[in-house]
Design a protein around this motif. Structure first.
Motif, mmCIF file in Angstrom:
data_model
loop_
_atom_site.group_PDB
_atom_site.id
_atom_site.type_symbol
_atom_site.label_atom_id
_atom_site.label_comp_id
_atom_site.label_asym_id
_atom_site.label_seq_id
_atom_site.Cartn_x
_atom_site.Cartn_y
_atom_site.Cartn_z
ATOM 1 N N ALA A 26 -3.264 -7.980 9.836
ATOM 2 C CA ALA A 26 -3.553 -6.710 8.791
ATOM 3 C C ALA A 26 -2.686 -6.237 7.985
ATOM 4 C CB ALA A 26 -4.448 -6.028 9.437
ATOM 5 N N VAL A 27 -1.263 -6.541 8.739
ATOM 6 C CA VAL A 27 -0.006 -6.252 8.162
ATOM 7 C C VAL A 27 0.391 -7.074 6.971
ATOM 8 C CG1 VAL A 27 2.720 -6.342 8.079
ATOM 9 C CG2 VAL A 27 1.419 -4.383 10.017
ATOM 10 N N SER A 29 -1.521 -9.546 5.181
ATOM 11 C CA SER A 29 -2.683 -9.215 4.051
ATOM 12 C C SER A 29 -1.840 -8.194 3.186
ATOM 13 C CB SER A 29 -3.806 -9.523 4.086
ATOM 14 O OG SER A 29 -4.052 -7.813 5.420
ATOM 15 N N TRP A 30 -1.726 -7.711 3.670
ATOM 16 C CA TRP A 30 -1.018 -6.668 3.124
ATOM 17 C C TRP A 30 0.670 -6.688 2.567
ATOM 18 C CZ3 TRP A 30 -0.884 -1.654 7.771
ATOM 19 C CH2 TRP A 30 -2.463 -1.656 7.280
ATOM 20 N N ALA A 33 -0.343 -9.121 -0.285
ATOM 21 C CA ALA A 33 -0.849 -8.253 -1.261
ATOM 22 C C ALA A 33 0.196 -7.780 -2.439
ATOM 23 C CB ALA A 33 -2.285 -7.514 -0.826
ATOM 24 N N PHE A 34 0.973 -7.128 -2.011
ATOM 25 C CA PHE A 34 2.221 -6.839 -2.157
ATOM 26 C C PHE A 34 3.387 -7.511 -3.013
ATOM 27 C CE2 PHE A 34 0.611 -2.907 -0.315
ATOM 28 C CZ PHE A 34 -0.230 -2.273 -1.338
#
Length: 100
Positions: A26-27, A29-30, A33-34
């Motif tokens: 999850a981290v 993927s963030w 994304a950023f």
């Protein structure tokens, strides 16, 4: 009897590793994304793709049930809560059966 306790301990440990892998995914993927980490890096691309392929079958049924929240994906949190529930219930079930 001790063998069953050891097996439950191994399963609980494996589920804990699964939770940590899900948090790392999850981290990452963030960060992708950023645009903090670059997907042009071969190692990063391999790790993100591997984790996506590993977690996609687990998250797909949860995503079908959850309502669309816009850009927020709550499926990993629901999966983590489900894994924690299994971790808590497994020793309790063995206590009820009389194996512990």
């Amino acid at each position: 009897m001790n063998t069953m306790v050891a097996l439950v301990g191994v399963v609980i440990y494996a589920l804990q590793l699964l939770i940590w892998a899900l948090v790392i995914w999850a981290v990452m993927s963030w960060l992708v994304a950023f645009n903090v980490i670059n997907m042009n890096n071969g190692f990063v691309r391999a790790v993100v793709t591997g984790l996506d392929r590993f977690f996609a079958p687990m998250l797909r049924p949860i995503r079908r049930v959850l309502p669309d929240m816009g850009g927020i994906d709550l499926a990993p949190m629901v999966l983590i809560l489900g894994i924690i529930l299994v971790q808590r219930l497994l020793p309790a079930l063995l206590l009820d059966v009389g194996m512990m």
